[in-house]
Design a protein around this motif. Structure first.
Motif, PDB file in Angstrom:
ATOM      1  N   SER A  63      11.622  -5.037   1.557  1.00  0.00           N
ATOM      2  CA  SER A  63      10.603  -4.281   0.767  1.00  0.00           C
ATOM      3  C   SER A  63       9.296  -4.217   1.319  1.00  0.00           C
ATOM      4  CB  SER A  63      10.060  -5.095  -0.319  1.00  0.00           C
ATOM      5  OG  SER A  63       9.087  -5.707  -0.457  1.00  0.00           O
ATOM      6  N   LYS A  64       8.537  -2.460   1.051  1.00  0.00           N
ATOM      7  CA  LYS A  64       6.984  -2.340   1.398  1.00  0.00           C
ATOM      8  C   LYS A  64       6.315  -3.755   1.635  1.00  0.00           C
ATOM      9  CE  LYS A  64       7.286   2.307   1.014  1.00  0.00           C
ATOM     10  NZ  LYS A  64       6.869   3.753  -0.017  1.00  0.00           N
ATOM     11  N   GLY A  65       6.054  -4.213   0.979  1.00  0.00           N
ATOM     12  CA  GLY A  65       5.697  -5.240   0.092  1.00  0.00           C
ATOM     13  C   GLY A  65       5.676  -6.473   1.646  1.00  0.00           C
ATOM     14  N   LYS A  66       6.816  -6.634   1.474  1.00  0.00           N
ATOM     15  CA  LYS A  66       7.488  -7.912   2.549  1.00  0.00           C
ATOM     16  C   LYS A  66       6.730  -7.205   3.614  1.00  0.00           C
ATOM     17  CE  LYS A  66       9.295 -11.789   3.466  1.00  0.00           C
ATOM     18  NZ  LYS A  66       8.748 -12.921   3.022  1.00  0.00           N
ATOM     19  N   LEU A  67       7.001  -5.882   3.809  1.00  0.00           N
ATOM     20  CA  LEU A  67       6.215  -5.378   5.269  1.00  0.00           C
ATOM     21  C   LEU A  67       5.083  -5.848   5.559  1.00  0.00           C
ATOM     22  CD1 LEU A  67       9.302  -2.730   5.956  1.00  0.00           C
ATOM     23  CD2 LEU A  67       8.977  -5.442   6.657  1.00  0.00           C
ATOM     24  N   VAL A  68       4.200  -5.812   4.415  1.00  0.00           N
ATOM     25  CA  VAL A  68       2.692  -5.773   4.680  1.00  0.00           C
ATOM     26  C   VAL A  68       2.762  -7.010   4.907  1.00  0.00           C
ATOM     27  CG1 VAL A  68       0.698  -5.373   3.350  1.00  0.00           C
ATOM     28  CG2 VAL A  68       2.576  -3.329   3.342  1.00  0.00           C
ATOM     29  N   ASP A  69       3.224  -8.009   3.957  1.00  0.00           N
ATOM     30  CA  ASP A  69       3.032  -8.977   4.047  1.00  0.00           C
ATOM     31  C   ASP A  69       3.116  -9.381   5.846  1.00  0.00           C
ATOM     32  OD1 ASP A  69       1.973 -12.226   2.912  1.00  0.00           O
ATOM     33  OD2 ASP A  69       4.072 -12.122   3.830  1.00  0.00           O
ATOM     34  N   ARG A  70       4.462  -9.120   6.689  1.00  0.00           N
ATOM     35  CA  ARG A  70       4.112  -9.368   7.764  1.00  0.00           C
ATOM     36  C   ARG A  70       3.815  -9.182   9.147  1.00  0.00           C
ATOM     37  NH1 ARG A  70       5.755 -13.457   8.434  1.00  0.00           N
ATOM     38  NH2 ARG A  70       6.914 -13.496   9.959  1.00  0.00           N
ATOM     39  N   LEU A  71       2.958  -8.189   8.470  1.00  0.00           N
ATOM     40  CA  LEU A  71       2.211  -7.014   9.657  1.00  0.00           C
ATOM     41  C   LEU A  71       1.110  -7.363   9.646  1.00  0.00           C
ATOM     42  CD1 LEU A  71       4.650  -3.956  10.161  1.00  0.00           C
ATOM     43  CD2 LEU A  71       4.676  -6.069  11.501  1.00  0.00           C
ATOM     44  N   PHE A  72       0.666  -7.855   8.312  1.00  0.00           N
ATOM     45  CA  PHE A  72      -1.271  -7.031   8.863  1.00  0.00           C
ATOM     46  C   PHE A  72      -1.418  -8.909   7.418  1.00  0.00           C
ATOM     47  CE2 PHE A  72       0.863  -3.317   7.784  1.00  0.00           C
ATOM     48  CZ  PHE A  72      -0.600  -2.618   8.642  1.00  0.00           C
ATOM     49  N   SER A  73      -3.068  -9.131   8.368  1.00  0.00           N
ATOM     50  CA  SER A  73      -3.745 -10.290   7.788  1.00  0.00           C
ATOM     51  C   SER A  73      -4.253 -10.556   6.038  1.00  0.00           C
ATOM     52  CB  SER A  73      -4.410 -11.225   8.698  1.00  0.00           C
ATOM     53  OG  SER A  73      -5.503 -10.170   8.881  1.00  0.00           O
ATOM     54  N   TYR A  74      -4.585 -11.855   5.553  1.00  0.00           N
ATOM     55  CA  TYR A  74      -5.395 -11.438   4.680  1.00  0.00           C
ATOM     56  C   TYR A  74      -6.511 -10.279   4.674  1.00  0.00           C
ATOM     57  CZ  TYR A  74      -1.915 -14.042   1.837  1.00  0.00           C
ATOM     58  OH  TYR A  74      -1.570 -14.717   0.816  1.00  0.00           O
ATOM     59  N   ASP A  75      -7.378 -10.619   5.992  1.00  0.00           N
ATOM     60  CA  ASP A  75      -8.013 -10.285   6.042  1.00  0.00           C
ATOM     61  C   ASP A  75      -8.437  -8.136   6.316  1.00  0.00           C
ATOM     62  OD1 ASP A  75      -9.893 -12.000   5.395  1.00  0.00           O
ATOM     63  OD2 ASP A  75      -9.905 -12.377   7.937  1.00  0.00           O
ATOM     64  N   ASP A  76      -7.216  -7.537   6.563  1.00  0.00           N
ATOM     65  CA  ASP A  76      -6.597  -6.108   6.306  1.00  0.00           C
ATOM     66  C   ASP A  76      -6.548  -5.732   5.409  1.00  0.00           C
ATOM     67  OD1 ASP A  76      -6.720  -6.351   9.652  1.00  0.00           O
ATOM     68  OD2 ASP A  76      -4.417  -7.225   9.404  1.00  0.00           O
ATOM     69  N   ASP A  77      -7.364  -4.310   5.181  1.00  0.00           N
ATOM     70  CA  ASP A  77      -6.938  -3.826   4.277  1.00  0.00           C
ATOM     71  C   ASP A  77      -6.487  -2.506   4.305  1.00  0.00           C
ATOM     72  OD1 ASP A  77      -8.013  -2.238   1.657  1.00  0.00           O
ATOM     73  OD2 ASP A  77     -10.358  -1.410   2.362  1.00  0.00           O
ATOM     74  N   VAL A  78      -4.984  -2.483   4.047  1.00  0.00           N
ATOM     75  CA  VAL A  78      -3.608  -1.573   4.383  1.00  0.00           C
ATOM     76  C   VAL A  78      -3.421  -1.532   2.266  1.00  0.00           C
ATOM     77  CG1 VAL A  78      -3.370  -2.596   6.285  1.00  0.00           C
ATOM     78  CG2 VAL A  78      -2.585  -3.170   4.621  1.00  0.00           C
ATOM     79  N   THR A  79      -2.598  -0.375   2.391  1.00  0.00           N
ATOM     80  CA  THR A  79      -2.013   0.366   0.899  1.00  0.00           C
ATOM     81  C   THR A  79      -0.223  -0.297   1.798  1.00  0.00           C
ATOM     82  OG1 THR A  79      -1.958   2.038   1.658  1.00  0.00           O
ATOM     83  CG2 THR A  79      -3.714   1.050   0.601  1.00  0.00           C
ATOM     84  N   GLU A  80       0.547  -0.344   0.980  1.00  0.00           N
ATOM     85  CA  GLU A  80       2.388   0.433   1.156  1.00  0.00           C
ATOM     86  C   GLU A  80       2.135   1.493   1.840  1.00  0.00           C
ATOM     87  OE1 GLU A  80       4.423  -0.788  -2.127  1.00  0.00           O
ATOM     88  OE2 GLU A  80       3.544  -2.976  -1.859  1.00  0.00           O
TER      89      GLU A  80
END
Length: 221
Positions: A170-187
């Motif tokens: 899922s997009k959410g899973k990929l965001v979780d794997r590619l970015f840290s909590y400090d990164d301000d990103v969207t799907e």
């Protein structure tokens, strides 16, 4: 790769996070055992870097509970203790490796690579599917006879897909794997990286399939 660093020394933690991000890794930082458990409860990591002396407890207790919960994420302990008995105790508790402070970052890099290779069960780290070969640790992609240059997150995204061909992410899973909590990103950022990978994979034996409402899957492997 996505790392969790549990270290209360602010300066050391900042230096380690910066260097590991320069190496292409995604890093989250916890300064206490409590925060470490909270991070582990909400996301997946490839490797933990664990300090021993923490403000809310002993890192050895964290390691013990980590292994008692059958958590297989590898752990490298960062310790100021150099006695043989201490090192043996850490390994017996379930540490995969340890480094005595102060240490050189190049040695930390090498130990991380070694632990991750052992986790995969082989010294060979190259992922090969059809005419596509990816060496994540060397940041090298080849398609047939062509060498392809990838940006860091493109490489890490392809690594995820090639480690699990046919699996839907899922997009959410990929965001979780590619970015840290400090990164301000969207799907939406994932769509950009997937589009770039698709261009690189044109005329190869692999393709990335979109499953509406579900996510993406690597096909052709």
């Amino acid at each position: 790769m996505k790392f969790l660093l549990i270290e209360d020394n602010v300066d050391l933690a900042a230096a380690l996070c910066n260097r590991m991000r320069m190496d292409g890794h995604v890093v989250d930082h916890a300064s206490t055992i409590e925060d470490g458990h909270a991070y582990l409860a909400t996301t997946d990591y490839d490797l933990l870097l664990l300090d021993i002396m923490l403000p809310d407890g002993d890192g050895r207790d964290f390691l013990k509970s980590h292994r008692a919960a059958q958590n297989q994420i590898p752990v490298i302990v960062l310790t100021a203790r150099s006695e043989v008995s201490d090192r043996i105790s850490l390994l017996d508790l379930g540490a995969d490796d340890y480094l005595t402070k102060p240490f050189d970052h190049a040695e930390l890099q090498a130990r991380c690579r070694a632990v991750l290779r052992r986790r995969s069960g082989a010294a060979q780290t190259i992922l090969q599917h059809g005419d596509v070969a990816l060496d994540p640790l060397a940041s090298r992609l080849t398609i047939g006879a062509r060498d392809i240059s990838l940006r860091n997150r493109e490489l890490r995204l392809l690594e995820l897909f090639m480690n699990a061909p046919g699996q839907v992410f899922s997009k959410g899973k990929l965001v979780d794997r590619l970015f840290s909590y400090d990164d301000d990103v969207t799907e939406n950022a994932i769509e950009v990286y997937v589009a770039r990978l698709r261009k690189h994979l044109e005329d190869s034996s692999l393709s990335i399939t979109t499953l509406r409402g579900l996510g993406y899957r690597l096909d052709g492997a």
